[in-house]
Scaffold this motif. Structure first.
Motif, PDB file in Angstrom:
ATOM      1  N   LEU A  14       0.704  -1.058  -0.120  1.00  0.00           N
ATOM      2  CA  LEU A  14       0.133  -0.363   0.453  1.00  0.00           C
ATOM      3  C   LEU A  14       0.902   1.288  -0.333  1.00  0.00           C
ATOM      4  O   LEU A  14       0.436   2.437  -0.915  1.00  0.00           O
ATOM      5  N   PRO A  15       1.938   1.102   0.835  1.00  0.00           N
ATOM      6  CA  PRO A  15       3.270   2.541   0.743  1.00  0.00           C
ATOM      7  C   PRO A  15       3.277   2.957  -0.943  1.00  0.00           C
ATOM      8  O   PRO A  15       3.550   4.475  -1.039  1.00  0.00           O
ATOM      9  N   GLU A  16       3.758   1.606  -1.556  1.00  0.00           N
ATOM     10  CA  GLU A  16       3.965   2.134  -3.366  1.00  0.00           C
ATOM     11  C   GLU A  16       2.957   2.876  -3.992  1.00  0.00           C
ATOM     12  O   GLU A  16       3.428   3.251  -4.959  1.00  0.00           O
ATOM     13  N   VAL A  17       2.153   1.939  -3.763  1.00  0.00           N
ATOM     14  CA  VAL A  17       0.405   3.364  -4.228  1.00  0.00           C
ATOM     15  C   VAL A  17       0.130   4.933  -3.679  1.00  0.00           C
ATOM     16  O   VAL A  17       0.179   5.674  -4.678  1.00  0.00           O
ATOM     17  N   ALA A  18       0.883   4.641  -2.422  1.00  0.00           N
ATOM     18  CA  ALA A  18       0.781   5.881  -2.115  1.00  0.00           C
ATOM     19  C   ALA A  18       1.673   7.214  -2.599  1.00  0.00           C
ATOM     20  O   ALA A  18       1.574   8.062  -2.983  1.00  0.00           O
ATOM     21  N   PRO A  25      -8.524   3.650  -0.583  1.00  0.00           N
ATOM     22  CA  PRO A  25      -8.692   4.672  -0.770  1.00  0.00           C
ATOM     23  C   PRO A  25      -8.149   5.893   0.106  1.00  0.00           C
ATOM     24  O   PRO A  25      -7.847   6.995  -0.522  1.00  0.00           O
ATOM     25  N   GLU A  26      -7.527   5.721   1.260  1.00  0.00           N
ATOM     26  CA  GLU A  26      -6.306   5.910   2.388  1.00  0.00           C
ATOM     27  C   GLU A  26      -5.850   6.436   1.001  1.00  0.00           C
ATOM     28  O   GLU A  26      -4.448   7.607   1.327  1.00  0.00           O
ATOM     29  N   ALA A  27      -4.372   5.248   0.799  1.00  0.00           N
ATOM     30  CA  ALA A  27      -3.747   5.347  -0.570  1.00  0.00           C
ATOM     31  C   ALA A  27      -3.643   6.374  -1.273  1.00  0.00           C
ATOM     32  O   ALA A  27      -2.796   7.260  -1.615  1.00  0.00           O
ATOM     33  N   ALA A  79       8.830   6.680   4.758  1.00  0.00           N
ATOM     34  CA  ALA A  79       9.839   5.911   3.587  1.00  0.00           C
ATOM     35  C   ALA A  79      10.402   6.202   2.284  1.00  0.00           C
ATOM     36  O   ALA A  79      11.034   6.751   1.669  1.00  0.00           O
ATOM     37  N   HIS A  80       8.710   6.006   2.326  1.00  0.00           N
ATOM     38  CA  HIS A  80       8.677   6.027   0.998  1.00  0.00           C
ATOM     39  C   HIS A  80       7.818   7.390   0.312  1.00  0.00           C
ATOM     40  O   HIS A  80       8.001   8.736  -0.580  1.00  0.00           O
ATOM     41  N   GLY A  81       7.336   8.098   1.046  1.00  0.00           N
ATOM     42  CA  GLY A  81       6.869   9.428   1.007  1.00  0.00           C
ATOM     43  C   GLY A  81       7.459  10.519   0.866  1.00  0.00           C
ATOM     44  O   GLY A  81       7.316  11.299   0.452  1.00  0.00           O
ATOM     45  N   LYS A  82       8.580  10.719   1.429  1.00  0.00           N
ATOM     46  CA  LYS A  82      10.254  11.653   1.645  1.00  0.00           C
ATOM     47  C   LYS A  82      10.274  11.517   0.325  1.00  0.00           C
ATOM     48  O   LYS A  82      11.149  12.236  -0.748  1.00  0.00           O
ATOM     49  N   LEU A  83      10.972  10.025  -0.758  1.00  0.00           N
ATOM     50  CA  LEU A  83      11.601   9.973  -2.291  1.00  0.00           C
ATOM     51  C   LEU A  83      10.497  11.103  -2.856  1.00  0.00           C
ATOM     52  O   LEU A  83      10.294  11.684  -3.673  1.00  0.00           O
TER      53      LEU A  83
END
Length: 458
Positions: free
Chosen positions: A64-68, A149-151, A194-198
């Motif tokens: 899911l983090p990779e979707v966001a 939906p949240e992602a 981690a994913h979001g910062k990039l």
């Protein structure tokens, strides 16, 4: 008597009129999916297997983090339940009441219609929901991270905040819009940060007007370190990667209040922000409390064979069940997908055995290790106790995810390949607004996305 999706409901409806027992599985996450798969394979036409789930797909939470972060398209991590569970009938709906004595579940379908469904055997795999703490303003101004939906919302929201920051002349507003606060440094919070910062760093590079105001990510937790409870190698690797990327990691710190303009930390510091991501953990679905049966730590008490004491017709697995951990006497199995997958499979096996008068097996499983995807070429893993980081851990992590996915493997691999050679698309889709993904009514998924190498996120 009413009918739901072609299935006659009520204690004596449908297939049961012809003498077939009915097995109802509540929940379509890791535990429920694998329980239904096991039942469909073992029972064939000897029983009617019904899966009740709020969506028509199985969600692979670990990705899911990779979707966001715009790496994977949402449908890549969703797999059709009907297409992957032959011999199982799908009923869409949320179960909100179970009559244990009458052996009947009550559900509401996506169009608000209520149905009752009788059963001979029941598999409870209702999973977990966001854990809320009594922090003023959090339900109104924070968002969880438990479903598609949240992602999608978080991805759009981050793009929007960077674009709005680039368009304002107010330095304070710019700083607030370029500040992201993640509360909870467990599995979900660590990977989101981690994913979001990039992702936001890439967004900021196409807006030179931001000048000296890079996007600030804060990761907060009252625990002494990130990934509390996991291996020290995983924690130290994740901490180092986050800090090297510029994430403001603050342990022993949380928030006292959230408002539309920002948060007040437990240190007393006021931080302006428009983005609060709530990742403090999960709790068993409230359905479990409503049963009136014994619980432990909010989870339904079960024996080592996953049956409910006094109700051999009911088995429970995954986050909903307090399963004794035979590898750690006196403890319960962790709320991870690794356990949920195996408990679901055993639940299906034991239900099939009970219908045939055969012996039930007891649950026992040793953790095989965990993998943590930190975005880019970074990851941490400890498969079978082997400590890996960097590119080798990344290879193990992605290989494990592909093997664990029940579908869409090629599509996921293609998205990963494209992300390696092309910049990510950074436009808002505008599909969801804040009011459509409230924290206190977030869609429950079935397991926390802690992801072991036989991996679990919730």
């Amino acid at each position: 008597m009413s009918r739901a999706n072609g299935i006659a409901t009520g204690v004596d409806g449908g297939e049961r009129d012809r003498g077939h027992p009915r097995v109802v599985v509540v929940g379509g996450g890791f535990a429920g999916f694998h329980a239904a798969k096991s039942l469909g394979r073992r029972l064939g036409g000897a029983a009617e297997v019904v899966l009740v789930a709020p969506t028509d797909y199985f969600l692979y939470l670990p990705l899911l983090p990779e979707v966001a972060a715009g790496i994977l398209e949402p449908r890549r991590i969703t797999v059709s339940l009907a297409a992957t569970l032959p011999g199982v009938r799908l009923v869409l709906g949320n179960v909100d009441r179970i009559d244990v004595e009458g052996r009947e579940v009550s559900l509401v379908n996506p169009e608000g219609e209520r149905y009752d469904l009788g059963y001979d055997r029941l598999v409870l795999a209702a999973g977990s929901v966001n854990k809320l703490l009594p922090v003023p303003g959090v339900p109104e101004h924070a968002h969880g991270f438990r479903g598609v939906p949240e992602a999608i919302y978080l991805r759009d929201h981050l793009v929007r905040q960077v674009e709005l920051a680039a368009g304002t002349d107010d330095p304070a507003e710019c700083r607030a819009r370029c500040t992201v606060v993640v509360v909870g440094a467990g599995y979900t919070g660590t990977e989101v940060a981690a994913h979001g910062k990039l992702f936001t760093d890439a967004l900021a590079r196409v807006h030179p007007s931001l000048g000296p105001h890079p996007v600030r990510w804060m990761l907060l937790d009252l625990a002494p370190r990130v990934l509390p409870g996991l291996d020290e190698h995983l924690a130290s690797t994740a901490d180092s990667v986050l800090r090297e990327r510029g994430v403001d990691v603050q342990m022993g710190v949380s928030i006292d209040e959230a408002t539309r303009e920002g948060v007040r930390l437990t240190t007393g510091e006021e931080v302006g922000t428009r983005t609060i991501v709530w990742c403090v953990g999960v709790r068993p679905d409230p359905l479990i409390e409503s049963l009136g049966l014994p619980t432990q730590q909010g989870r339904l008490t079960v024996g080592e064979n996953l049956t409910v004491p006094g109700h051999p017709e009911i088995v429970a697995c995954g986050d909903a069940a307090a399963v004794p951990d035979r590898t750690r006497p006196g403890k319960l199995t962790a709320m991870t997908a690794q356990h949920a997958v195996r408990q679901g499979t055993l639940a299906g096996r034991n239900v099939a055995a009970s219908l045939r008068g055969k012996r039930l097996r007891r649950y026992r499983h040793h953790d095989l290790g965990f993998v943590v995807d930190l975005g880019g070429s970074d990851a941490a893993a400890n498969p079978l106790g082997l400590r890996l980081s960097g590119l080798p851990a990344k290879v193990v992590t992605r290989g494990y995810h592909l093997l664990s996915m029940p579908g869409n493997r090629l599509r996921i691999a293609v998205d990963w390949a494209l992300d390696a050679v092309q910049s990510r698309q950074s436009v808002q889709l505008g599909l969801l607004r804040s009011s459509e993904v409230p924290l206190d009514t977030a869609t429950p998924e079935l397991t926390r996305h802690a992801v072991p190498v036989a991996r679990e996120h919730s």
